[in-house]
Design a protein around this motif. Structure first.
Motif, PDB file in Angstrom:
ATOM      1  N   ARG A 281      40.403  45.273  28.150  1.00 26.16           N
ATOM      2  CA  ARG A 281      40.443  44.470  29.369  1.00 26.16           C
ATOM      3  C   ARG A 281      39.449  45.016  30.388  1.00 26.16           C
ATOM      4  NH1 ARG A 281      46.135  45.435  29.565  1.00 26.16           N
ATOM      5  NH2 ARG A 281      45.923  45.987  31.768  1.00 26.16           N
ATOM      6  N   ASP A 282      39.061  44.169  31.320  1.00 25.23           N
ATOM      7  CA  ASP A 282      38.128  44.564  32.375  1.00 25.23           C
ATOM      8  C   ASP A 282      38.936  45.134  33.533  1.00 25.23           C
ATOM      9  OD1 ASP A 282      36.243  44.789  34.381  1.00 25.23           O
ATOM     10  OD2 ASP A 282      35.229  42.909  33.884  1.00 25.23           O
ATOM     11  N   HIS A 283      39.182  46.448  33.502  1.00 24.07           N
ATOM     12  CA  HIS A 283      40.053  47.067  34.502  1.00 24.07           C
ATOM     13  C   HIS A 283      39.409  47.095  35.890  1.00 24.07           C
ATOM     14  CE1 HIS A 283      42.773  48.044  31.299  1.00 24.07           C
ATOM     15  NE2 HIS A 283      41.865  48.762  30.674  1.00 24.07           N
ATOM     16  N   ASP A 284      38.103  47.183  35.959  1.00 24.09           N
ATOM     17  CA  ASP A 284      37.450  47.132  37.275  1.00 24.09           C
ATOM     18  C   ASP A 284      37.755  45.812  37.973  1.00 24.09           C
ATOM     19  OD1 ASP A 284      36.395  49.640  36.971  1.00 24.09           O
ATOM     20  OD2 ASP A 284      34.447  48.933  36.239  1.00 24.09           O
ATOM     21  N   ARG A 285      37.710  44.725  37.235  1.00 25.91           N
ATOM     22  CA  ARG A 285      38.017  43.421  37.811  1.00 25.91           C
ATOM     23  C   ARG A 285      39.492  43.353  38.235  1.00 25.91           C
ATOM     24  NH1 ARG A 285      35.545  38.471  37.897  1.00 25.91           N
ATOM     25  NH2 ARG A 285      33.754  39.410  36.882  1.00 25.91           N
ATOM     26  N   GLU A 286      40.357  43.942  37.422  1.00 29.82           N
ATOM     27  CA  GLU A 286      41.778  43.962  37.770  1.00 29.82           C
ATOM     28  C   GLU A 286      42.032  44.782  39.027  1.00 29.82           C
ATOM     29  OE1 GLU A 286      43.466  43.501  33.172  1.00 29.82           O
ATOM     30  OE2 GLU A 286      43.394  45.472  34.119  1.00 29.82           O
ATOM     31  N   PHE A 287      41.361  45.936  39.139  1.00 25.93           N
ATOM     32  CA  PHE A 287      41.536  46.766  40.333  1.00 25.93           C
ATOM     33  C   PHE A 287      40.978  46.081  41.577  1.00 25.93           C
ATOM     34  CE2 PHE A 287      41.485  50.774  37.468  1.00 25.93           C
ATOM     35  CZ  PHE A 287      42.817  50.567  37.135  1.00 25.93           C
ATOM     36  N   ASP A 288      39.858  45.353  41.426  1.00 26.07           N
ATOM     37  CA  ASP A 288      39.319  44.595  42.559  1.00 26.07           C
ATOM     38  C   ASP A 288      40.344  43.583  43.061  1.00 26.07           C
ATOM     39  OD1 ASP A 288      36.960  45.964  42.507  1.00 26.07           O
ATOM     40  OD2 ASP A 288      35.813  44.400  41.463  1.00 26.07           O
ATOM     41  N   LEU A 289      41.018  42.931  42.116  1.00 23.55           N
ATOM     42  CA  LEU A 289      42.027  41.945  42.502  1.00 23.55           C
ATOM     43  C   LEU A 289      43.186  42.616  43.239  1.00 23.55           C
ATOM     44  CD1 LEU A 289      42.854  38.911  42.159  1.00 23.55           C
ATOM     45  CD2 LEU A 289      44.184  39.667  40.185  1.00 23.55           C
ATOM     46  N   GLU A 356      58.361  39.074  43.455  1.00 33.14           N
ATOM     47  CA  GLU A 356      57.487  38.430  42.487  1.00 33.14           C
ATOM     48  C   GLU A 356      57.049  39.439  41.454  1.00 33.14           C
ATOM     49  OE1 GLU A 356      54.605  37.008  45.292  1.00 33.14           O
ATOM     50  OE2 GLU A 356      53.122  38.503  44.673  1.00 33.14           O
ATOM     51  N   ARG A 357      56.468  38.929  40.358  1.00 33.50           N
ATOM     52  CA  ARG A 357      56.004  39.790  39.270  1.00 33.50           C
ATOM     53  C   ARG A 357      54.543  39.504  38.988  1.00 33.50           C
ATOM     54  NH1 ARG A 357      61.364  38.558  37.072  1.00 33.50           N
ATOM     55  NH2 ARG A 357      62.584  40.468  37.278  1.00 33.50           N
ATOM     56  N   LEU A 358      53.786  40.564  38.753  1.00 35.25           N
ATOM     57  CA  LEU A 358      52.406  40.468  38.302  1.00 35.25           C
ATOM     58  C   LEU A 358      52.346  41.098  36.911  1.00 35.25           C
ATOM     59  CD1 LEU A 358      50.511  41.740  41.497  1.00 35.25           C
ATOM     60  CD2 LEU A 358      51.295  39.427  40.990  1.00 35.25           C
ATOM     61  N   ILE A 359      51.886  40.336  35.914  1.00 32.17           N
ATOM     62  CA  ILE A 359      51.792  40.843  34.542  1.00 32.17           C
ATOM     63  C   ILE A 359      50.332  40.853  34.124  1.00 32.17           C
ATOM     64  CG2 ILE A 359      52.607  40.608  32.176  1.00 32.17           C
ATOM     65  CD1 ILE A 359      54.923  38.973  33.137  1.00 32.17           C
ATOM     66  N   PHE A 360      49.804  42.040  33.879  1.00 36.11           N
ATOM     67  CA  PHE A 360      48.418  42.191  33.424  1.00 36.11           C
ATOM     68  C   PHE A 360      48.452  42.405  31.905  1.00 36.11           C
ATOM     69  CE2 PHE A 360      48.088  43.016  37.880  1.00 36.11           C
ATOM     70  CZ  PHE A 360      46.807  42.639  38.252  1.00 36.11           C
ATOM     71  N   THR A 361      47.980  41.406  31.161  1.00 36.01           N
ATOM     72  CA  THR A 361      48.048  41.460  29.701  1.00 36.01           C
ATOM     73  C   THR A 361      47.119  40.412  29.118  1.00 36.01           C
ATOM     74  OG1 THR A 361      49.530  41.251  27.779  1.00 36.01           O
ATOM     75  CG2 THR A 361      50.000  39.845  29.672  1.00 36.01           C
ATOM     76  N   ASP A 362      46.827  40.544  27.809  1.00 39.01           N
ATOM     77  CA  ASP A 362      46.065  39.494  27.120  1.00 39.01           C
ATOM     78  C   ASP A 362      46.985  38.450  26.504  1.00 39.01           C
ATOM     79  OD1 ASP A 362      47.158  40.784  24.899  1.00 39.01           O
ATOM     80  OD2 ASP A 362      45.275  41.736  24.301  1.00 39.01           O
ATOM     81  N   GLY A 363      48.293  38.685  26.536  1.00 39.47           N
ATOM     82  CA  GLY A 363      49.240  37.695  26.026  1.00 39.47           C
ATOM     83  C   GLY A 363      49.418  37.694  24.527  1.00 39.47           C
ATOM     84  N   LEU A 364      48.814  38.639  23.820  1.00 38.69           N
ATOM     85  CA  LEU A 364      48.872  38.661  22.359  1.00 38.69           C
ATOM     86  C   LEU A 364      49.961  39.625  21.895  1.00 38.69           C
ATOM     87  CD1 LEU A 364      45.039  38.724  21.610  1.00 38.69           C
ATOM     88  CD2 LEU A 364      46.595  36.785  21.324  1.00 38.69           C
TER      89      LEU A 364
END
Length: 963
Positions: A281-289, A356-364
């Motif tokens: 996963r693109d963790h830099d993009r996730e951290f920016d968010l 609320e919930r935030l789920i960081f995953t590819d869903g697989l």
């Protein structure tokens, strides 16, 4: 013959990520070819793209030409992901300059047909979906020093965001002999964006209402993205299509240009996918968010839960004034390891209350078939992985949350999506239409369905305002509407896939789509289509129908013959079991007299007396129980041991097993010779996991590496870490049944059948045409103390008709079924069984050998205290040791049984005879099961897994000692 595996971003030919830097989200292409040292990689020589953009639709044909520079034929396997919203709507294989279109077939059936046909050395091609947005193409053959072409058709509706509708074509190829792009944009005001190295490429007028682009480069090495900005739709617009007697429509309903409000959260649950695939996963993009999220909500409590094969304990962080540095450090220090088990998320129902919930995953989810429980708490799923399952992520988000794909949005756009409320199209009712689905993107809803009248009337509410929309059957025509409607219908059904498998299968076959239940296949000749009852493309249909009428329906007769053969196999086995065999030392055969020809000693006369195969011969089953010359003089390979000592000639014999005998099992601990093993053996237990993480980058795609490390961790009683490491096998290749079997076998060996069962259930879904799938699942249920499910699955092996290469597997499964019936303390329902098949036939010794590689010949050797070896060429010993028919077509099982065991040592070996695989064969993983007092309440067994790399390799497995 070998196999090439291509993982390439080159096939992400179309996407919809407006206003995003191409370099920021497009992965570098990877062209990985698995070959032996002397082999050369397969080359992707040319790519030709033909694209048509019209209104909100795009249709892209991608022709790929591969060249095999080697002097042997290869099977090709190509894996690739598509982006959200894309649908594969066509697949074809080139036959001497003519494209033959594929047809949709049930997924398991298509795979069976492909594998059967390749064994006959003819030309099939297969396209299937594995999980999520991941696809696999298999092509055979790639001729020696020759080329092969395949064509994919990708359809999509260009989504609109911030007033732009963008078609995107990745150009990140490492090296091509030639790239050609022919693109037509049916809009006079379309705009082109290209990378710097293609600044000379431009859109040119094509008549009054269209533009065209032509790109032709040799020796092309590129990067970046070619983008065409199409004019957005102006208000609601509708499109229609007539197909096969049905009329379809699609209406685009733009979302109001108002910002929906959402509540400010006070306590958020952050669920972080920490499985092995999380590394991609693109963790830099996730951290920016997350940076923008905490800037907007600066004072908030965060409950962090990492999940992989299991969910870890929660950690709590207090974010004050937007300072989330402690949480960020914890996320940056995450170890990505293990498989993905979404069942771990279902504990959320018992978790503390959150806003609320935030789920960081590819869903697989690659470990279970668990349904994800949706929640009333607003849930946002966020994916930054190219390989993902967007449909499942949207389903998890539910009606109150959002699925946000970070690969198709800029950081600012993703944050805007996360921070704004969700607009909902509510209370939809229709008149004059049926089978209506709603497909949503950032700027619009798309309502699609079938006409039942000439005009469809749609009524709905948006933000509390009621609206009415009329769609006439004569609206603008588009050839994309029907298949896009069908693909969106499939997406809706996948929300609860296990309840909708038949509906998905029907849609896939009706619209010739690749779905989780259907694949696209191309066959070589009309007779292949007839043989496998696959209806061919239109140009072959007339000949198919004629030949199909000539084909006699022999299904009922085959079933009757199969039942008689199973009864004959059991009768022959019972005849052997009832016979009393001598337990003394056999006389050596007479030395043959020399002649002018080859010297072949003749077998002893006693073999004629013990080989009773009349029942089999009467049933038409071929038998081969004769000994070979080397059976009595076969060398025994034992580690640090001499030949077995002689046993007295008056050793016991008789008609029942010697259940009073003390029988022990001694297994040779199998150890790999890889360099990391010595390092781990010399380390302290507390350092093993860190050493594993240090070595992993060098062996990340090696099944052997994870098996070896798990063994080391199990040996040191570090079971939780061992199970985590072992679960990585699920991440290596989606829907690879060989890997799933290996993983399940190792769980069984370690005593965790509850972990093996979900994997083996997946194997049954992937390969219900292989008897081993049901046998493995049945034995796993037996180990988990589910004897009813065990006998039901084993009876599938007995009752069904299998390919001839699995001869006599029914008898092996029947022996196991009967052993469970007569040793279980539970009352079992056997009403589904033929009562004639129930027999109580216990034995002193039993050995079963299985392996993971198809088209591979592995042999089981047993040497008894007489020094006599039982193997495929000598299937019955002097004292009554019996071995099953040789399995030369893959997987096994091969079985040795001995009703009454003579005292002494019995040596078990496995011999790798060879393979006929059309792939690059790595190490073959074996499972050997040694059982004493089989079929009684005193039954005991031990399992071992080991690997053989080279053909003709022979290993010592273990030994019985009978006292």
């Amino acid at each position: 013959m070998y196999k090439w595996l291509l993982l390439s971003a080159a096939l992400l030919m179309v996407s919809q990520a407006p206003q995003v830097s191409a370099q920021s989200i497009v992965p570098r292409p990877i062209l990985t070819v698995h070959t032996q040292a002397q082999e050369s990689p397969v080359q992707l020589r040319t790519v030709q793209v033909n694209a048509d953009l019209s209104g909100p639709f795009a249709r892209t044909e991608i022709e790929l030409t591969f060249y095999n520079p080697n002097r042997r034929v290869l099977e090709g396997e190509l894996e690739f992901p598509l982006l959200e919203g894309q649908t594969v709507t066509g697949f074809a294989l080139d036959f001497e300059g003519q494209w033959r279109e594929a047809v949709a077939v049930e997924k398991q059936r298509a795979q069976q047909v492909f594998e059967d046909v390749t064994r006959q050395n003819v030309d099939p091609a297969l396209l299937q979906v594995t999980k999520g947005n991941n696809y696999k193409v298999r092509v055979y053959p790639l001729p020696a020093q020759g080329i092969r072409k395949v064509k994919l058709v990708v359809s999509e509706r260009l989504t609109s965001l911030n007033g732009e509708s963008i078609y995107r074509l990745p150009l990140a190829y490492t090296e091509l002999s030639r790239l050609r792009v022919n693109l037509v944009a049916n809009a006079p005001d379309a705009e082109l964006r290209v990378p710097e190295d293609l600044e000379d490429v431009e859109l040119k007028p094509r008549g009054q209402d269209a533009q065209k682009l032509q790109l032709d480069r040799v020796n092309f090495t590129g990067s970046g993205m070619l983008e065409v900005v199409m004019p957005p739709l102006d208000g609601m617009q509708s499109f229609t299509q007539n197909l096969n007697g049905h009329r379809y429509f699609m209406t685009v309903v733009p979302k109001p240009q108002v910002e929906a409000q959402r509540q400010k959260p006070s306590r958020v649950e952050l669920l972080w996918d920490s499985s092995l695939s999380g590394r991609k996963r693109d963790h830099d993009r996730e951290f920016d968010l997350l940076e923008g999220y905490f800037r907007t909500f600066p004072d908030i409590t965060v409950r962090l839960v990492r999940f992989r094969n299991v969910a870890e304990g929660a950690e709590t962080f207090e974010v004050k004034g937007g300072n989330w540095s402690a949480l960020r450090k914890a996320l940056e220090n995450t170890v990505y390891d293990g498989g993905t088990n979404f069942e771990a998320l279902n504990c959320l129902q018992d978790c503390p209350a959150v806003s609320e919930r935030l789920i960081f995953t590819d869903g697989l989810d690659n470990m279970t078939s668990a349904m994800i429980q949706t929640s009333d708490v607003p849930t946002y799923t966020l994916s930054s992985a190219q390989s993902s399952d967007p449909v499942r992520l949207h389903h998890l988000a539910g009606s109150s949350g959002k699925g946000i794909n970070l690969t198709r949005l800029s950081s600012e756009q993703a944050l805007q999506e996360l921070l704004t409320g969700k607009q909902v199209l509510e209370n939809l009712t229709t008149r004059g239409a049926k089978e209506v689905v709603v497909h949503e993107d950032a700027d619009a809803w798309v309502v699609a369905g079938q006409f039942t009248e000439n005009t469809a009337v749609l009524q709905f509410q948006v933000n509390g305002t009621s609206q009415t929309l009329r769609v006439n059957a004569g609206e603008t025509r588009s050839p994309q509407v029907a298949k896009l409607w069908a693909s969106w219908k499939v997406e809706n059904l996948r929300g609860e896939e296990r309840f909708n498998e038949a509906a998905i299968r029907r849609l896939g076959k009706q619209f010739n789509l690749v779905t989780p239940q259907t694949s696209l296949i191309v066959l070589d000749s009309v007779r292949d289509y007839v043989r496998y009852e696959v209806e061919p493309p239109a140009e072959l249909l007339a000949e198919y129908q004629m030949l199909h009428k000539e084909q006699n329906n022999t299904t009922i007769l085959q079933k009757q013959n199969h039942q008689n053969q199973v009864l004959a196999l059991l009768q022959d086995y019972e005849n052997w079991w009832l016979k009393d065999f001598p337990k003394g030392k056999p006389q050596a055969p007479e030395a043959p007299k020399k002649t002018g020809g080859p010297v072949n000693p003749s077998p002893s006369a006693y073999f004629d007396a013990v080989n009773d195969t009349s029942a089999l011969e009467e049933a038409g089953v071929a038998v081969d129980m004769a000994p070979t010359a080397n059976a009595l003089a076969a060398p025994v390979v034992r580690p640090n041991a001499s030949e077995p000592a002689e046993v007295a000639a008056n050793a016991p014999s008789g008609g029942t097993p010697n259940s009073g005998n003390q029988i022990s099992i001694q297994l040779k601990k199998w150890t790999a010779d890889a360099p990391y093993i010595r390092r781990m053996q010399e380390a302290k237990p507390e350092d093993l996991y860190r050493i594993y993480l240090d070595e992993r980058p060098s062996y990340e795609n090696s099944t052997a590496f994870y098996l070896d490390v798990a063994d080391q961790l199990f040996d040191h009683k570090l079971d939780d870490l061992a199970l985590r490491v072992l679960s990585n096998l699920s991440e290596l290749e989606l829907e690879n049944r060989s890997i799933l079997r290996i993983q399940a076998y190792r769980y069984l060996q370690a005593g965790y059948p509850e972990l093996a069962i979900p994997l083996l259930e997946d194997v049954v879904k992937l390969a219900p045409y292989e008897p081993q799938s049901f046998r493995d699942l049945g034995l796993a249920h037996a180990q988990a103390n589910n004897p009813q499910k065990a006998i039901e699955n084993l009876y599938q092996v007995v009752e069904r008709t299998w390919d001839a290469r699995f001869s006599e597997v029914e008898l092996i499964a029947l022996n196991e079924l009967n052993a469970i019936l007569h040793s279980s303390d539970q009352k079992l329902d056997t009403s589904f069984m033929d009562s004639r098949l129930k027999k109580d036939l216990p034995v002193d010794l039993r050995v079963v050998l299985t392996w993971d590689a198809d088209n591979t010949d592995m042999d089981l050797w047993i040497t008894d205290p007489n020094g006599e070896r039982v193997f495929y060429g000598h299937r019955l010993s002097y004292q009554g040791g019996r071995i099953s028919r040789d399995m030369t077509g893959g997987y096994g099982p091969e079985e040795f049984t001995l009703k009454s065991a003579k005292p002494g040592k019995y040596i078990i070996q496995a011999d790798y005879y060879g393979n006929r695989q059309q792939v690059i064969a790595g190490a073959v993983t074996l499972q050997a099961k040694l059982i004493t007092h089989f079929g009684t309440k005193e039954q005991k067994e031990q399992l071992i897994t080991l690997r053989l790399k080279d053909q003709k390799e022979n290993v010592f497995v273990g030994e019985f000692e009978v006292k």
